[in-house]
Enzyme design. Structure first.
Site, short mmCIF file in Angstrom:
data_model
loop_
_atom_site.label_atom_id
_atom_site.label_comp_id
_atom_site.label_asym_id
_atom_site.label_seq_id
_atom_site.Cartn_x
_atom_site.Cartn_y
_atom_site.Cartn_z
N ASP A 1 6.26 -5.73 -13.92
CA ASP A 1 6.45 -4.52 -12.83
C ASP A 1 5.46 -4.16 -12.57
O ASP A 1 4.71 -3.63 -12.05
CB ASP A 1 7.35 -4.19 -12.78
CG ASP A 1 7.46 -2.99 -12.58
OD1 ASP A 1 8.02 -2.68 -11.21
OD2 ASP A 1 7.69 -1.42 -12.00
N LYS B 1 2.36 -4.18 -9.07
CA LYS B 1 2.59 -2.49 -8.79
C LYS B 1 0.60 -2.84 -8.61
O LYS B 1 -0.48 -1.67 -8.31
CB LYS B 1 2.60 -1.15 -9.57
CG LYS B 1 3.65 -0.76 -8.98
CD LYS B 1 4.33 -0.13 -10.47
CE LYS B 1 6.59 0.10 -10.33
NZ LYS B 1 6.54 1.08 -11.47
#
Length: 369
Positions: free
Chosen positions: A220, A224
Site C-alpha cells: 500500500d 502511494k
C-alpha cells in the site's frame, strides 16, 4: 449559480457510503445531481419516482429496485446526460473499472476516485489516463484521496511542481496501520511490548486488513509513493508502477512459509525476536523505528523501508494513533520541510478527499459556463 452536475457513484462500501452521505448533505446537494448509485451487484438510476434516496434507506431501495450492474450502460448514461459534464466516482477496489478510465475520460466524463489501481499500476495505463484527461482533453481526473485520505498531499505536490519549486525529497509515514503499529511498538519513552501483541491489537481495532500481511507487505505504501512520484517530472521511472518500488516486507523470513492468515496469526510471535532486535538497535542510537516511504530525487531512489529517527524528530514525537505524516523537502522549503499531518485513513476523511475533488470540478465547470 451553476447547474447541478450529474454524478454517478459506483462502490457503496464504507467510503462509498460516506461519499453518498456527504453528497446528500445541505452543503453539496444543491451543486450535484446524483443520477445513479451502484454496488458490486446492482445499479439504480435516480431519481426514483415516489422515493427519495437517503443515507439511511439507499441499500434497501437499491436491493428492491436495482438492476444487475452493467458498467458499460452506466458510462453510456453519463456520456449522454443532457446536462453534460457528468462525473463518475469510482469508490470500488476494482481493477476492471480503472482499466476503463481512459475510455471514460475520452467520452468527456470526469473521473474522481480513491481507487489507487490506475495511478499506481503499470505505466501504460497511467499514461493513457493522463493523455485522456486535462490538460490534454476537457475531462478531469482527480484522485486526492488515493494518498493520505483527505490530507491535501497530491494538491500540495501539484502546486509545488506547478509553481516551479524543486523537489528534493518526500518522506513520510503513509500507512495508518503501520503508523499505529510502530507508534505503539517503538516509543521515545521505551517499552517492551511484543510486536505480535501490537499487531493483534491493531487487528482487533480494525486498523489492519483481515490478513495483516496485506498491510505488513508494504504494498500500500509502494502504491502511494508511485502516485506521488508520477507527479514529479524528475522522479525515477516506475514502468511497473508500485511493483517497480523496492519495498521492505515486515513479514519476517521465519513466517514467510505461513500458508494462511490463520496460520500466520497463530505463529506471529515467532517474529518477535527479529523486531525486538531492530527496536533495540535503534534505541541504542537514540532513535525510534518507523515504516516510511521515501522519494529521494538527489539519489534517484523511491523505496519503502524501516527507518530510524532521532527521539526529537517529528516522526518520533508528532505521530499519534494511526496518523499519516509527510515532509516535503524542496528548494523553497529548506532546511525546514513543509509537513502535512493528520488522519490518513477512515471513511469520512477519505470521502472528504473525493467530495473536495468534486468541488474542484464544480468550480471549473462554473467558470466555463
Amino acid at each position: 449559480m451553476s447547474r447541478p452536475i450529474p454524478v454517478a457513484l459506483i462502490g457503496l462500501g464504507g467510503v462509498g457510503r460516506a461519499i453518498l452521505s456527504q453528497l446528500l448533505s445541505p452543503a453539496l446537494a444543491p451543486k450535484f445531481n446524483l443520477v445513479l448509485i451502484a454496488n458490486s451487484r446492482q445499479s439504480l438510476s435516480l431519481p426514483l419516482p415516489g422515493s427519495q434516496i437517503t443515507p439511511a434507506n439507499y441499500l434497501p431501495v437499491l436491493e428492491k429496485y436495482g438492476t444487475p450492474l452493467d458498467v458499460a450502460s452506466i458510462i453510456s448514461v453519463l456520456s449522454a446526460h443532457p446536462d453534460g459534464n457528468a462525473v463518475l466516482i469510482d469508490s470500488t477496489g476494482s481493477d476492471a473499472i480503472p482499466a476503463l478510465y481512459p475510455q471514460i475520460l475520452k467520452l468527456g466524463i470526469h473521473v474522481i476516485t480513491p481507487n489507487k489501481k490506475a495511478a499506481s499500476g503499470k505505466d501504460e495505463l497511467w499514461k493513457a489516463v493522463a493523455e485522456a484527461s486535462y490538460p490534454n482533453s476537457p475531462a478531469l481526473y482527480y484522485g486526492e484521496s488515493t494518498v493520505g485520505a483527505g490530507l491535501p498531499l497530491l494538491s500540495t505536490l501539484k502546486d509545488l511542481v506547478g509553481t516551479g519549486d524543486e523537489i528534493i525529497k518526500i518522506e513520510g509515514v503513509f500507512s495508518g496501520t503501520l503508523s499505529y503499529i510502530f507508534n505503539e511498538y517503538s516509543k521515545v519513552e521505551g517499552g517492551d511490548v511484543k510486536f505480535s501483541e501490537v499487531v493483534k491489537i491493531a487487528k482487533d481495532k480494525g486498523y489492519t486488513e483481515p490478513d495483516p500481511r496485506d498491510d505488513l507487505s508494504g504494498t500500500d505504501v509502494a502504491r502511494k509513493l508511485t502516485i506521488l512520484s508520477r507527479l514529479i517530472p524528475t522522479a525515477p521511472a516506475l514502468p511497473e508502477g508500485y511493483a517497480s518500488v523496492p519495498t521492505q516486507s515486515l513479514v519476517p523470513d521465519v513466517l514467510s512459509n505461513a500458508q494462511s492468515k490463520e496460520e500466520y496469526l497463530e505463529r506471529l510471535a515467532e517474529g518477535d525476536e527479529y523486531f525486538a532486535k531492530v527496536r533495540e538497535e535503534a534505541r541504542k542510537e537514540g532513535k525510534v523505528v518507523r515504516y516510511v516511504g521515501e522519494i529521494d530525487l538527489v539519489n534517484g531512489k523511491v523505496e519503502c523501508k524501516l527507518g530510524k529517527y532521532d527521539f526529537d524528530h517529528a516522526f518520533a514525537t508528532a505521530l499519534k494513533g494511526s496518523d499519516n505524516i509527510v515532509s516535503f523537502h524542496t528548494k523553497r522549503y529548506s532546511p525546514r520541510p513543509l509537513i502535512i499531518q493528520g488522519a490518513g485513513a477512515g471513511a469520512d476523511v477519505t470521502a472528504m478527499g473525493c467530495t473536495s475533488d468534486l468541488l474542484k470540478v464544480y468550480e471549473r465547470v462554473a467558470r466555463l459556463a
